[in-house]
Enzyme design. Structure first.
Site, short mmCIF file in Angstrom:
data_model
loop_
_atom_site.label_atom_id
_atom_site.label_comp_id
_atom_site.label_asym_id
_atom_site.label_seq_id
_atom_site.Cartn_x
_atom_site.Cartn_y
_atom_site.Cartn_z
N HIS A 19 0.84 -1.21 0.00
CA HIS A 19 0.00 0.00 0.00
C HIS A 19 0.88 1.26 0.00
O HIS A 19 0.61 2.19 -0.76
CB HIS A 19 -0.86 0.07 1.27
CG HIS A 19 -1.80 -1.07 1.49
ND1 HIS A 19 -1.83 -1.79 2.66
CD2 HIS A 19 -2.75 -1.62 0.70
CE1 HIS A 19 -2.77 -2.71 2.60
NE2 HIS A 19 -3.34 -2.65 1.40
N LYS A 43 -16.18 -7.41 13.47
CA LYS A 43 -15.41 -7.08 14.68
C LYS A 43 -14.04 -7.77 14.66
O LYS A 43 -13.28 -7.66 15.59
CB LYS A 43 -16.20 -7.54 15.91
CG LYS A 43 -17.45 -6.71 16.14
CD LYS A 43 -17.90 -6.78 17.60
CE LYS A 43 -19.11 -5.92 17.85
NZ LYS A 43 -20.36 -6.53 17.39
N ARG A 93 -1.86 -7.13 -7.73
CA ARG A 93 -0.65 -7.89 -7.43
C ARG A 93 -0.46 -9.02 -8.43
O ARG A 93 0.61 -9.24 -8.95
CB ARG A 93 -0.72 -8.48 -6.02
CG ARG A 93 -0.60 -7.45 -4.93
CD ARG A 93 -1.03 -7.99 -3.60
NE ARG A 93 -2.43 -8.38 -3.65
CZ ARG A 93 -3.17 -8.71 -2.61
NH1 ARG A 93 -2.63 -8.73 -1.42
NH2 ARG A 93 -4.43 -9.02 -2.76
N SER A 131 -2.37 -7.78 3.79
CA SER A 131 -2.61 -7.48 5.22
C SER A 131 -2.96 -8.75 5.98
O SER A 131 -2.55 -8.94 7.13
CB SER A 131 -3.75 -6.47 5.36
OG SER A 131 -3.43 -5.27 4.73
#
Ligand code: PNS
Length: 165
Positions: A19, A43, A93, A131
């Site tokens: 990023h 969550k 990517r 991530s």
């Protein structure tokens, strides 16, 4: 009208070198990059949206007003209208990213005709970085120092140390 600003949207849980590289490269094309950090309803995020925004502001503080970081919820096209941007930058990517990204770009165009999505190919060394993998490796004590920035590396160490307490 030519665009002077572009949006770089994402979840950024956490920001990776992939990023960060795309944001820096975008600044060579656009005067300003507006980072949109998605407030995800799930969550399961490691970092809260406030933490993710703070990390990104810290990371790009030297760019001053050239990098703005905001959180957003709801549709990306509404965020684009709110900040007055008509360009979205997304990274690709590998070919496996293409289907989802093309679908999103076309749907966003359907929702907001003025919005253009520009794709940038990730650098080779970031082509396997995500991530999700950063979280997984860091949570298992692996070394992520070469795939995230020092700011994020420290935040990950603090996060997992706090979780162990
Ligand atoms: O980092 P990510 O998870 O690949 O980013 C995905 C993101 C935030 C760009 C995408 O999920 C998004 O735009 N979400 C907002 C909701 C929305 O507009 N959905 C319709 C897109 S076609």
């Amino acid at each position: 009208m030519k665009a002077s600003a572009a949006i770089f949207p994402g979840t950024f849980d956490p920001l990776t070198n992939g990023h960060a590289d795309l944001i820096k490269r975008s600044l060579r094309i656009f005067d300003r990059v507006i980072v949109g950090v998605l407030m995800n309803a799930s969550k399961s995020a490691l970092f809260s949206v406030e933490e993710r925004v703070a990390l990104m502001r810290d990371e790009f503080k030297e760019e001053g007003s050239r990098v703005e970081v905001h959180s957003f919820s709801g549709l990306l096209v509404e965020f684009a209208k709110d900040v007055g941007a008509t360009v979205v930058i997304r990274g690709l990517r590998a070919i496996s990213d293409y289907d989802y990204e093309a679908q999103m770009a076309l749907m966003n165009k359907h929702l907001y005709e003025d919005l253009e999505t520009l794709f940038m190919i990730a650098r080779e060394e970031n082509s396997y970085v995500s991530s999700t993998l950063v979280r997984q490796i860091a949570s298992l004590g692996g070394d992520v120092s070469k795939i995230v920035t020092p700011v994020v590396h420290l935040a990950l160490k603090e996060k997992y140390a706090a979780q162990k307490k």
